[in-house]
Design a protein around this motif. Sequence first.
Motif, PDB file in Angstrom:
ATOM      1  N   ALA A  11       0.729  -1.294   0.120  1.00  0.00           N
ATOM      2  CA  ALA A  11       0.059   0.005  -0.108  1.00  0.00           C
ATOM      3  C   ALA A  11       0.685   1.354  -0.089  1.00  0.00           C
ATOM      4  O   ALA A  11       0.337   2.387  -0.397  1.00  0.00           O
ATOM      5  N   CYS A  12       2.024   1.246   0.350  1.00  0.00           N
ATOM      6  CA  CYS A  12       3.050   2.350   0.590  1.00  0.00           C
ATOM      7  C   CYS A  12       2.551   3.673   0.904  1.00  0.00           C
ATOM      8  O   CYS A  12       2.537   4.646   0.140  1.00  0.00           O
ATOM      9  N   PRO A  13       1.676   3.566   2.147  1.00  0.00           N
ATOM     10  CA  PRO A  13       1.469   5.112   2.697  1.00  0.00           C
ATOM     11  C   PRO A  13       2.756   5.847   3.032  1.00  0.00           C
ATOM     12  O   PRO A  13       2.753   6.942   3.113  1.00  0.00           O
ATOM     13  N   ILE A  14       3.868   5.149   3.237  1.00  0.00           N
ATOM     14  CA  ILE A  14       5.141   5.692   3.602  1.00  0.00           C
ATOM     15  C   ILE A  14       5.681   6.615   2.438  1.00  0.00           C
ATOM     16  O   ILE A  14       6.090   7.674   2.760  1.00  0.00           O
ATOM     17  N   VAL A  15       5.633   5.956   1.322  1.00  0.00           N
ATOM     18  CA  VAL A  15       6.110   6.497   0.058  1.00  0.00           C
ATOM     19  C   VAL A  15       5.582   7.766  -0.361  1.00  0.00           C
ATOM     20  O   VAL A  15       5.883   8.796  -0.573  1.00  0.00           O
ATOM     21  N   GLU A  16       3.929   7.534   0.037  1.00  0.00           N
ATOM     22  CA  GLU A  16       3.248   8.969  -0.009  1.00  0.00           C
ATOM     23  C   GLU A  16       3.636   9.999   0.723  1.00  0.00           C
ATOM     24  O   GLU A  16       3.790  11.457   0.568  1.00  0.00           O
ATOM     25  N   VAL A  17       3.904   9.713   2.030  1.00  0.00           N
ATOM     26  CA  VAL A  17       4.412  10.788   3.032  1.00  0.00           C
ATOM     27  C   VAL A  17       5.828  11.312   2.640  1.00  0.00           C
ATOM     28  O   VAL A  17       6.010  12.271   2.589  1.00  0.00           O
ATOM     29  N   LEU A  18       6.503  10.373   2.437  1.00  0.00           N
ATOM     30  CA  LEU A  18       8.081  10.852   2.035  1.00  0.00           C
ATOM     31  C   LEU A  18       8.064  11.658   0.655  1.00  0.00           C
ATOM     32  O   LEU A  18       9.151  12.375   0.662  1.00  0.00           O
ATOM     33  N   TYR A  82       7.815  31.003  10.828  1.00  0.00           N
ATOM     34  CA  TYR A  82       7.334  29.701  10.979  1.00  0.00           C
ATOM     35  C   TYR A  82       8.199  28.732  11.823  1.00  0.00           C
ATOM     36  O   TYR A  82       9.320  29.138  11.973  1.00  0.00           O
ATOM     37  N   THR A  83       7.331  28.090  12.458  1.00  0.00           N
ATOM     38  CA  THR A  83       8.072  27.257  13.365  1.00  0.00           C
ATOM     39  C   THR A  83       7.876  25.633  13.128  1.00  0.00           C
ATOM     40  O   THR A  83       6.750  25.285  12.921  1.00  0.00           O
ATOM     41  N   LEU A  84       8.878  25.018  13.408  1.00  0.00           N
ATOM     42  CA  LEU A  84       8.585  23.586  13.153  1.00  0.00           C
ATOM     43  C   LEU A  84       7.785  22.829  14.496  1.00  0.00           C
ATOM     44  O   LEU A  84       8.078  23.397  15.424  1.00  0.00           O
ATOM     45  N   THR A  85       6.969  21.964  14.162  1.00  0.00           N
ATOM     46  CA  THR A  85       6.242  21.281  15.013  1.00  0.00           C
ATOM     47  C   THR A  85       6.897  20.073  15.476  1.00  0.00           C
ATOM     48  O   THR A  85       8.237  19.803  15.124  1.00  0.00           O
ATOM     49  N   ASP A  86       6.420  19.508  16.496  1.00  0.00           N
ATOM     50  CA  ASP A  86       7.178  18.206  17.310  1.00  0.00           C
ATOM     51  C   ASP A  86       7.773  17.257  16.252  1.00  0.00           C
ATOM     52  O   ASP A  86       8.646  16.688  16.136  1.00  0.00           O
ATOM     53  N   ILE A  87       6.729  16.909  15.436  1.00  0.00           N
ATOM     54  CA  ILE A  87       7.027  15.581  14.703  1.00  0.00           C
ATOM     55  C   ILE A  87       8.029  16.133  13.528  1.00  0.00           C
ATOM     56  O   ILE A  87       8.619  15.288  13.082  1.00  0.00           O
TER      57      ILE A  87
ATOM     58  N   SER B 100      10.637   4.757   9.519  1.00  0.00           N
ATOM     59  CA  SER B 100       9.949   4.706  10.905  1.00  0.00           C
ATOM     60  C   SER B 100       9.206   5.820  11.419  1.00  0.00           C
ATOM     61  O   SER B 100       8.149   5.878  11.820  1.00  0.00           O
ATOM     62  N   TRP B 101       9.786   7.065  10.922  1.00  0.00           N
ATOM     63  CA  TRP B 101       9.273   8.330  11.345  1.00  0.00           C
ATOM     64  C   TRP B 101       7.931   8.426  10.518  1.00  0.00           C
ATOM     65  O   TRP B 101       6.982   8.850  10.950  1.00  0.00           O
ATOM     66  N   ALA B 102       7.913   8.056   9.280  1.00  0.00           N
ATOM     67  CA  ALA B 102       6.872   8.101   8.267  1.00  0.00           C
ATOM     68  C   ALA B 102       5.757   7.136   8.754  1.00  0.00           C
ATOM     69  O   ALA B 102       4.586   7.693   8.906  1.00  0.00           O
ATOM     70  N   GLU B 103       6.257   5.968   9.319  1.00  0.00           N
ATOM     71  CA  GLU B 103       5.174   5.090   9.455  1.00  0.00           C
ATOM     72  C   GLU B 103       4.484   5.384  10.910  1.00  0.00           C
ATOM     73  O   GLU B 103       3.251   5.492  11.252  1.00  0.00           O
ATOM     74  N   LYS B 104       5.177   6.125  11.748  1.00  0.00           N
ATOM     75  CA  LYS B 104       4.979   6.413  13.075  1.00  0.00           C
ATOM     76  C   LYS B 104       3.889   7.625  13.145  1.00  0.00           C
ATOM     77  O   LYS B 104       2.948   7.791  13.695  1.00  0.00           O
ATOM     78  N   THR B 108      -1.209  11.019  11.928  1.00  0.00           N
ATOM     79  CA  THR B 108      -0.934  12.328  12.290  1.00  0.00           C
ATOM     80  C   THR B 108      -1.066  13.146  11.007  1.00  0.00           C
ATOM     81  O   THR B 108      -1.913  14.349  10.966  1.00  0.00           O
ATOM     82  N   ILE B 109      -0.329  13.125  10.056  1.00  0.00           N
ATOM     83  CA  ILE B 109      -0.096  13.840   9.082  1.00  0.00           C
ATOM     84  C   ILE B 109      -1.341  13.692   8.152  1.00  0.00           C
ATOM     85  O   ILE B 109      -1.853  14.826   7.638  1.00  0.00           O
ATOM     86  N   ALA B 110      -1.840  12.703   8.074  1.00  0.00           N
ATOM     87  CA  ALA B 110      -3.323  12.663   7.403  1.00  0.00           C
ATOM     88  C   ALA B 110      -4.267  13.201   7.964  1.00  0.00           C
ATOM     89  O   ALA B 110      -5.215  14.212   7.365  1.00  0.00           O
ATOM     90  N   GLU B 111      -4.192  13.242   9.333  1.00  0.00           N
ATOM     91  CA  GLU B 111      -5.455  14.159   9.941  1.00  0.00           C
ATOM     92  C   GLU B 111      -4.799  15.583   9.880  1.00  0.00           C
ATOM     93  O   GLU B 111      -5.979  16.159   9.546  1.00  0.00           O
TER      94      GLU B 111
END
Lengths: 123, 123
Positions: A11-18, A82-87, B100-104, B108-111
Amino acid sequence: MADTASPVTEACPIVEVLDHVAGKWAIGILVAAAHGPVRFTALEREVEGISRRMLTLTLRKLERDGLLVRTVYPTVPPRVEYTLTDIARELHQTLVGLTSWAEKHRGTIAEARRSYDRHSATP
Amino acid sequence: MADTASPVTEACPIVEVLDHVAGKWAIGILVAAAHGPVRFTALEREVEGISRRMLTLTLRKLERDGLLVRTVYPTVPPRVEYTLTDIARELHQTLVGLTSWAEKHRGTIAEARRSYDRHSATP
DNA sequence: CCGGATCCGGGAAGATACTG
DNA sequence: CAGTATCTTCCCGGATCCGG
């Protein structure tokens, strides 16, 4: 972790995020903004070579993904930080590893590239 | 192929290097090939969704950068194996952190994305 | 089995000009 | 200062056919 079959293929949701992080300017912006709240023009100066347009677009994308927080101060002239969030800070940690890897091996890579190009030259 | 020197990559060799890793398929291929020598068709199966063309192109790019070694066995039918180099293995370690960051945080990102889109909806 | 060659559409990115 | 708007160009990536 040490699984025999890596779950990259499912499903590769990781690739999507990356894919979002993998944009041309995203990493540069995240690194530049990591040391604290940064203003628009500061980013424009720090991330050298970026256009106003791409800076805006990438900032919006990062904000949309919850990696950056945009704070507007209703002053004159306007001021936006602009500030970075925790994640995003967590992400930045792994990015540090990536960039040091790139720094460490960029010579080797450049050399490998030249060697490859020389070998595959068409005389 | 003949990479034209852009003003950005001149000043920032790290970004130049990361740009290659940041390709859409590079990370998936590196992760899929990390567990040992892998054949072309095996990669085609593991990195699901990739086309033959993009697999070939990305493999060439990674080979050019000295991240993959391409070994051809002159058998019939031909057999080609791809193996990670040492520096690619180092890279793979940081990539593990990234994935693993992306998985974790993918939830949250989708939300965050949905929230952003809802807020900026145009009624 | 492992590719290369070619055509083509769509999104990314640059240049430029304007605004609150 | 911090963006928008518009136009154009570029190249990534899919589809398809061909080759060793």
